[in-house]
Design a protein around this motif. Structure first.
Motif, PDB file in Angstrom:
ATOM      1  N   THR A  17       0.827  -1.209   0.000  1.00 29.75           N
ATOM      2  CA  THR A  17       0.000   0.000   0.000  1.00 29.75           C
ATOM      3  C   THR A  17       0.853   1.247   0.000  1.00 29.75           C
ATOM      4  N   ALA A  39      -7.477   7.607  -0.824  1.00 29.58           N
ATOM      5  CA  ALA A  39      -8.277   6.538  -0.220  1.00 29.58           C
ATOM      6  C   ALA A  39      -9.237   5.953  -1.247  1.00 29.58           C
ATOM      7  N   GLU A  40      -9.864   6.831  -2.026  1.00 28.27           N
ATOM      8  CA  GLU A  40     -10.810   6.356  -3.037  1.00 28.27           C
ATOM      9  C   GLU A  40     -10.098   5.548  -4.123  1.00 28.27           C
ATOM     10  N   SER A  44      -8.933   2.233   0.161  1.00 30.90           N
ATOM     11  CA  SER A  44      -8.399   2.127   1.522  1.00 30.90           C
ATOM     12  C   SER A  44      -9.245   2.946   2.484  1.00 30.90           C
ATOM     13  N   SER A  45      -9.285   2.510   3.716  1.00 31.26           N
ATOM     14  CA  SER A  45      -9.989   3.296   4.734  1.00 31.26           C
ATOM     15  C   SER A  45      -9.131   4.510   5.095  1.00 31.26           C
ATOM     16  N   PRO A  46      -9.759   5.598   5.527  1.00 34.71           N
ATOM     17  CA  PRO A  46      -8.988   6.775   5.936  1.00 34.71           C
ATOM     18  C   PRO A  46      -7.990   6.474   7.057  1.00 34.71           C
ATOM     19  N   THR A  47      -8.360   5.600   7.973  1.00 41.88           N
ATOM     20  CA  THR A  47      -7.464   5.258   9.083  1.00 41.88           C
ATOM     21  C   THR A  47      -6.223   4.538   8.582  1.00 41.88           C
ATOM     22  N   ALA A  48      -6.415   3.561   7.706  1.00 45.68           N
ATOM     23  CA  ALA A  48      -5.274   2.819   7.157  1.00 45.68           C
ATOM     24  C   ALA A  48      -4.397   3.739   6.325  1.00 45.68           C
TER      25      ALA A  48
END
Length: 108
Positions: A17, A39-40, A44-48
């Motif tokens: 990633t 993220a989009e 991916s999630s915002p946290t990751a």
């Protein structure tokens, strides 16, 4: 770059990633990319994403700058060129070879 910086940079890039994020930042150039866009694009999630961006910033391969309410992330082209230079220094024992060093001259 010294060896500690190189190890930190290579360690940051040695994760799928983070490598994708870094390549996205390099493609974006000086314009940079917003975290939401990354993220989009990566699914991916915002946290990751935040975790991975923090690692790239710590390694000196990325930076962020606030623009109003937004953070814009950019690749650190000088750090990338330093890493490439370190890896190719003394290539072929000083003899001419096929390695071409890529240097971005239009980047900050």
């Amino acid at each position: 770059m010294d060896e500690a910086e190189v190890i930190r940079a290579l360690g940051a890039l040695a994760q799928e990633t983070r490598l994708r994020i870094f390549r996205m930042l390099v493609v974006a150039g000086p314009q940079g990319v917003l975290p939401g866009q990354m993220a989009e694009a990566l699914g991916s999630s915002p946290t990751a994403l935040s975790f991975h961006l923090k690692e790239l910033v710590y390694a000196g391969l990325a930076s962020s700058k606030r623009d109003g309410r937004h953070l814009i992330y950019r690749a650190s082209i000088p750090q990338m060129n330093g890493l490439l230079g370190f890896l190719t220094a003394h290539c072929c024992e000083g003899q001419p070879c096929e390695v071409n060093q890529v240097v971005c001259t239009d980047c900050p």
